[in-house]
Design an enzyme around this catalytic site. Structure first.
Site, PDB file in Angstrom:
ATOM      1  N   ARG A 116     -12.925  13.764  -9.620  1.00 29.30           N
ATOM      2  CA  ARG A 116     -13.915  14.848  -9.549  1.00 29.30           C
ATOM      3  C   ARG A 116     -13.431  16.056 -10.356  1.00 29.30           C
ATOM      4  NH1 ARG A 116     -17.735  12.957  -6.337  1.00 29.30           N
ATOM      5  NH2 ARG A 116     -17.054  11.480  -4.741  1.00 29.30           N
ATOM      6  N   ASP A 117     -14.396  16.662 -11.071  1.00 35.71           N
ATOM      7  CA  ASP A 117     -14.095  17.843 -11.881  1.00 35.71           C
ATOM      8  C   ASP A 117     -13.697  19.004 -10.963  1.00 35.71           C
ATOM      9  OD1 ASP A 117     -15.077  18.765 -15.005  1.00 35.71           O
ATOM     10  OD2 ASP A 117     -14.671  20.345 -13.549  1.00 35.71           O
ATOM     11  N   HIS A 169     -12.803  12.660 -22.243  1.00 36.93           N
ATOM     12  CA  HIS A 169     -13.316  12.493 -20.886  1.00 36.93           C
ATOM     13  C   HIS A 169     -14.841  12.473 -20.938  1.00 36.93           C
ATOM     14  CE1 HIS A 169     -12.300  16.687 -21.774  1.00 36.93           C
ATOM     15  NE2 HIS A 169     -13.391  17.030 -21.103  1.00 36.93           N
ATOM     16  N   HIS A 206     -18.017  13.192 -19.011  1.00 39.69           N
ATOM     17  CA  HIS A 206     -18.561  13.905 -17.848  1.00 39.69           C
ATOM     18  C   HIS A 206     -19.712  13.068 -17.296  1.00 39.69           C
ATOM     19  CE1 HIS A 206     -16.806  18.022 -18.596  1.00 39.69           C
ATOM     20  NE2 HIS A 206     -16.750  17.565 -19.835  1.00 39.69           N
TER      21      HIS A 206
HETATM   22  P1  DGP Z   1     -14.384  19.946 -21.361  1.00 37.42           P
HETATM   23  O1  DGP Z   1     -14.864  21.362 -21.365  1.00 37.42           O
HETATM   24  O2  DGP Z   1     -15.432  18.957 -21.826  1.00 37.42           O
HETATM   25  O3  DGP Z   1     -13.060  19.771 -22.066  1.00 37.42           O
HETATM   26  O4  DGP Z   1     -14.135  19.603 -19.822  1.00 37.42           O
HETATM   27  C1  DGP Z   1     -12.921  19.790 -19.184  1.00 37.42           C
HETATM   28  C2  DGP Z   1     -13.200  19.707 -17.714  1.00 37.42           C
HETATM   29  O5  DGP Z   1     -11.975  19.434 -17.064  1.00 37.42           O
HETATM   30  C3  DGP Z   1     -13.742  20.986 -17.116  1.00 37.42           C
HETATM   31  O6  DGP Z   1     -15.040  20.715 -16.604  1.00 37.42           O
HETATM   32  C4  DGP Z   1     -12.787  21.341 -16.011  1.00 37.42           C
HETATM   33  C5  DGP Z   1     -11.975  20.096 -15.824  1.00 37.42           C
HETATM   34  N1  DGP Z   1     -10.576  20.295 -15.492  1.00 37.42           N
HETATM   35  C6  DGP Z   1      -9.686  21.037 -16.192  1.00 37.42           C
HETATM   36  N2  DGP Z   1      -8.467  20.956 -15.609  1.00 37.42           N
HETATM   37  C7  DGP Z   1      -8.617  20.127 -14.544  1.00 37.42           C
HETATM   38  C8  DGP Z   1      -7.714  19.638 -13.560  1.00 37.42           C
HETATM   39  O7  DGP Z   1      -6.523  19.949 -13.527  1.00 37.42           O
HETATM   40  N3  DGP Z   1      -8.240  18.813 -12.614  1.00 37.42           N
HETATM   41  C9  DGP Z   1      -9.556  18.446 -12.614  1.00 37.42           C
HETATM   42  N4  DGP Z   1      -9.958  17.628 -11.636  1.00 37.42           N
HETATM   43  N5  DGP Z   1     -10.426  18.872 -13.542  1.00 37.42           N
HETATM   44  C10 DGP Z   1      -9.958  19.710 -14.482  1.00 37.42           C
END
Ligand code: DGP
Length: 114
Positions: free
Chosen positions: A29-30, A100, A102
């Site tokens: 999960r984001d 990644h 989404h």
């Molecule tokens: P993007 O902007 O497409 O590179 O998306 C990166 C996403 O990664 C953003 O929605 C927040 C998420 N994210 C960043 N760091 C972490 C983390 O440490 N854990 C999780 N679960 N998500 C993270």
């Protein structure tokens, strides 16, 4: 890669709320969800951006989508619909340089995206 946040989630060095994993793909999960369901599907192999995908990665990228399809079913958003997005480089909003997918759902979404 030692300085990659998502590689650290794969290795277990930092925690992730993991919803799916297999030999090639991990999904969690984001941290900053943009929808009630917001899951990131990543390959275990470090690939920085979609520009770095090689022909030999074709099956791996397909597996990311198969994982997303399964997760959408598990989250019961498959019939209503959901969105899958891969941001590439900064102009598209990429902030973590390990590709990644989404998976966003459980709310209405507009088009075009911002
Ligand atoms: P993007 O902007 O497409 O590179 O998306 C990166 C996403 O990664 C953003 O929605 C927040 C998420 N994210 C960043 N760091 C972490 C983390 O440490 N854990 C999780 N679960 N998500 C993270």
């Amino acid at each position: 890669m030692t300085d990659c946040i998502f590689c650290k989630i794969i290795s277990g060095d930092i925690p992730g709320d993991i919803v799916y994993q297999d030999d090639d793909v991990l999904a969690f999960r984001d941290l900053n969800p943009q929808a009630p369901t917001h899951v990131l599907v990543i390959p275990r192999k470090h690939i920085a951006t979609t520009n770095d995908i090689q022909p030999e990665d074709a099956e791996l990228i397909g597996k990311m989508y198969l994982a997303a399809k399964q997760i959408a079913k598990d989250e019961a958003i498959d019939e209503a619909g959901y969105r899958t997005v891969i941001n590439c480089n900064r102009a598209a909003g990429q902030t973590v340089f390990h590709i990644h997918l989404h998976l966003l759902g459980a709310r209405p979404m507009g088009w075009p995206p911002g």
